[in-house]
Scaffold this motif. Structure first.
Motif, mmCIF file in Angstrom:
data_model
loop_
_atom_site.group_PDB
_atom_site.id
_atom_site.type_symbol
_atom_site.label_atom_id
_atom_site.label_comp_id
_atom_site.label_asym_id
_atom_site.label_seq_id
_atom_site.Cartn_x
_atom_site.Cartn_y
_atom_site.Cartn_z
ATOM 1 N N GLU A 122 0.863 -1.287 0.039
ATOM 2 C CA GLU A 122 -0.088 -0.050 0.225
ATOM 3 C C GLU A 122 0.873 1.357 -0.058
ATOM 4 O O GLU A 122 0.395 2.343 -0.673
ATOM 5 N N GLU A 123 2.110 1.125 0.503
ATOM 6 C CA GLU A 123 2.954 2.144 0.473
ATOM 7 C C GLU A 123 3.542 2.568 -0.903
ATOM 8 O O GLU A 123 3.585 3.540 -1.273
ATOM 9 N N GLN A 125 1.972 1.564 -3.668
ATOM 10 C CA GLN A 125 0.985 2.247 -4.208
ATOM 11 C C GLN A 125 0.974 3.750 -4.197
ATOM 12 O O GLN A 125 0.446 4.400 -4.985
ATOM 13 N N THR A 126 1.083 4.252 -2.923
ATOM 14 C CA THR A 126 0.735 5.594 -2.585
ATOM 15 C C THR A 126 1.954 6.474 -3.385
ATOM 16 O O THR A 126 1.578 7.343 -3.968
ATOM 17 N N ASN A 155 1.611 -9.580 -3.775
ATOM 18 C CA ASN A 155 0.956 -8.440 -3.492
ATOM 19 C C ASN A 155 1.881 -7.298 -4.109
ATOM 20 O O ASN A 155 1.161 -6.321 -4.471
ATOM 21 N N VAL A 159 0.572 -4.928 -7.533
ATOM 22 C CA VAL A 159 0.495 -3.235 -7.499
ATOM 23 C C VAL A 159 1.510 -2.671 -8.601
ATOM 24 O O VAL A 159 0.957 -1.840 -9.346
#
Length: 455
Positions: A122-123, A125-126, A155, A159
Motif C-alpha cells: 500500500e505504501e 501504491q501511494t 501483492n 501493485v
C-alpha cells in the motif's frame, strides 16, 4: 564472441583503480560549493514541450546490511522512519513537478535502493500514485524496480503491474550458502524462482539479475553451481559486477577477512568462467560487465547504437534527461548533474526550504560533453567513430589526433584495431574498456579518490 586469453602480467598491470563511469565527469569532481537547490530547479524549469524524460526514485531502506554492500542504504525496522521519508519524498516530487511549465512523457521510471519492496504494497501504491498524479507516464515506458525476494510478495508485484511495471531487477550475487551466511545475505534459489515465475505469469517482460565475482568465501565450483541455477531461471539480463572492497569508506567491509577474498587471477578467472558460460548459453556480452538475451531491449539498444550508461547502469534510453528524487539521488541532464544530500536530516531541511535537496552538481563544459560522448562510446558500444569528433579541437592539437595517439598504443596491446574511420575494441579490449576509457578522462590525473579496481 570467441574465447579470450589474458595473462597474469596483463592482470597485474591493468587491474588498477579507475572509475566505472556511470557519469562523466565522475562525482568526486563535482562542485559542492556553488551548486544549489535553486540551480537544480532552474534546470528543471528548462524542459521543453514534448521533451521526454526519465525518473528515478531512491528508496534507501533495507532490513539488514549485506557486508559487501556499497549502496546508500538505511537499515531500519521502524515504521515511523519510513513514513517520514515517504512524506518528504512525495513533497520533493510535487515541488519539482510544479516547477515544470512544460512536461513531456516519462519514458523510463526506475525505483532503486536499498530495497524498494521494503515498503508495504500500500505504501508502494501511494508513492507511485504521487508520481502518476504529477507526471505523464507513457504507455510504452520502461518501468523497472529493484526487489529482494525475501521481502517481496505477490501483492507487491500486483501493485506494480497495476502501474504498468514491466521489468524486475534483483541481486543474487551468489547462491552459495557459505558465501551468503558469512556476508549476512539470505536468499534461496527456491524463493528467487518463485518470485520470477510469478512475475512472468503476470506479464513482466524482462528480469535482470545481478551477480558479483570476487566475493569473500567465493570459489570457482560454488560460482559454477550458481551459474547453473541462473540458467535455470533464464533472466533476460545479467550484470556480472566486480566486488570492490572499501573498508576505509564502508565500515561494515572491515568485517570481511582479507584472506578469504579472491585476488587477482583467482578472482578474474571467476569472471572469465562466468563470461564463457553466458556465451555458451546464448547470452550476448553488452558493455564490459552485462549479458543479455537477443530479444531483450538491452541487446537491441546495443545493436542500434543507442546504449548508454547512467547511475542505474546501462540504459536503453540514450539522450533522455533524468530527474532523480530522494536521499542521495542523482539527476542527469544534457548540460549538468545534480546530487541530493546523503544526510537524511539535511535532505529533509532542504526539501522543507526549497522543495529540492541538491547539495552538489556539475555544469558541463563543451570539452566535458565531447569526452563524455567518447567515454560512453567506448564503454557502451566498444567503438569510436572518428567522424563524430572531427569538428572538436583543443588548444594544442585536435581531439581526433589525441584519440588516434591513445588508440595506437592500445592497438599494440591487441586491445583495439582501426577499420576505415572507426576504432573497434577487441574482445580483450572490451574486458579492459574501463582502462581504455580512463585515458580520455580529463580529471583523472592527480585524483586522490579511491575508485574500484578495473577487474
Amino acid at each position: 564472441m570467441s574465447e579470450v586469453s589474458i595473462t597474469s602480467e596483463e592482470i597485474e598491470k591493468y587491474d588498477i583503480r579507475v572509475p566505472r563511469y556511470t557519469s562523466y565527469p565522475t562525482v568526486p569532481n563535482w562542485d559542492a560549493d556553488n551548486y544549489t537547490p535553486e540551480d537544480h530547479l532552474s534546470q528543471v524549469q528548462k524542459f521543453k514541450p514534448n521533451q521526454s524524460l526519465s525518473l528515478y526514485l531512491h528508496i534507501p531502506f533495507c532490513i539488514r546490511r549485506c557486508l559487501f554492500c556499497a549502496c546508500n542504504v538505511l537499515i531500519t525496522k521502524k515504521q515511523e522512519r519510513v513514513d517520514n521519508y515517504l512524506d518528504y519524498l512525495s513533497r520533493e516530487i510535487i515541488a519539482t513537478a510544479q516547477q515544470m511549465e512544460h512536461q513531456g512523457d516519462v519514458i523510463q521510471l526506475h525505483l532503486g535502493g536499498g530495497t524498494p519492496t521494503h515498503l508495504k504494497p500500500e505504501e508502494l501504491q501511494t508513492i507511485l500514485t504521487t508520481i502518476s498524479d504529477n507526471f505523464h507516464i507513457s504507455k510504452d515506458a520502461e518501468m523497472s524496480i529493484e526487489v529482494h525476494p525475501s521481502v517481496t510478495s505477490s501483492n507487491h508485484l500486483d501493485v506494480l503491474r497495476d502501474f504498468n511495471f514491466n521489468r524486475l531487477s534483483m541481486g543474487v550475487q551468489d547462491f552459495d550458502q557459505t558465501v551468503q551466511t558469512n556476508l549476512n545475505r539470505f536468499q534461496t534459489f527456491e524463493e528467487t524462482k518463485e518470485l520470477i515465475d510469478y512475475a512472468r505469469s503476470i506479464n513482466f517482460e524482462s528480469i535482470n539479475v545481478d551477480l558479483i565475482y570476487g566475493l569473500a568465501y567465493q570459489t570457482m565450483n560454488g560460482f559454477i553451481d550458481t551459474m547453473d541455477k541462473i540458467f535455470e531461471l533464464k533472466p533476460e539480463r545479467v550484470a556480472l559486477y566486480s566486488f570492490a572492497h572499501f573498508p576505509t569508506i564502508f565500515p561494515h567491509h572491515k568485517h570481511i577477512p582479507l584472506d578469504v577474498i579472491p585476488q587477482k587471477s583467482e578472482k578474474f578467472d571467476i569472471f572469465l568462467k562466468g563470461r564463457e558460460l553466458f556465451l555458451e548459453h546464448n547470452y550476448q556480452q553488452v558493455g564490459f560487465d552485462h549479458f543479455s538475451l537477443k530479444d531483450d531491449e538491452l541487446w537491441k539498444s546495443y545493436k542500434d547504437k543507442s546504449l548508454r550508461r547512467n547511475f542505474m547502469g546501462y540504459t536503453t534510453k540514450a539522450g533522455t534527461d533524468l530527474i532523480a528524487f530522494g536521499y542521495s539521488a542523482i539527476s542527469e541532464f544534457q548540460s549538468s548533474y545534480a546530487q541530493n544530500s546523503k544526510d537524511m536530516n539535511e535532505y529533509e531541511q532542504l526539501v522543507d526550504k526549497y522543495g529540492s535537496a541538491t547539495v552538489k552538481g556539475h555544469r558541463m563544459s563543451t570539452e566535458d560533453r565531447y569526452r563524455k560522448e567518447l567515454i560512453m562510446d567506448i564503454l557502451c558500444l566498444g567503438e569510436i567513430n572518428m567522424n563524430k569528433y572531427a569538428d572538436y579541437s583543443e588548444n594544442k592539437d585536435t581531439f581526433t589526433q589525441e584519440i588516434d595517439r591513445v588508440m595506437d598504443e592500445f592497438q599494440k596491446l591487441e586491445f583495439a584495431y582501426k577499420e576505415n574511420h572507426t576504432w573497434e575494441l577487441t574482445q580483450k579490449g572490451r574486458i579492459f574498456a574501463r582502462i581504455v576509457a580512463s585515458k580520455f578522462d580529463g580529471y583523472l590525473q592527480g585524483s586522490t579518490h579511491l575508485f574500484s579496481k578495473s577487474l
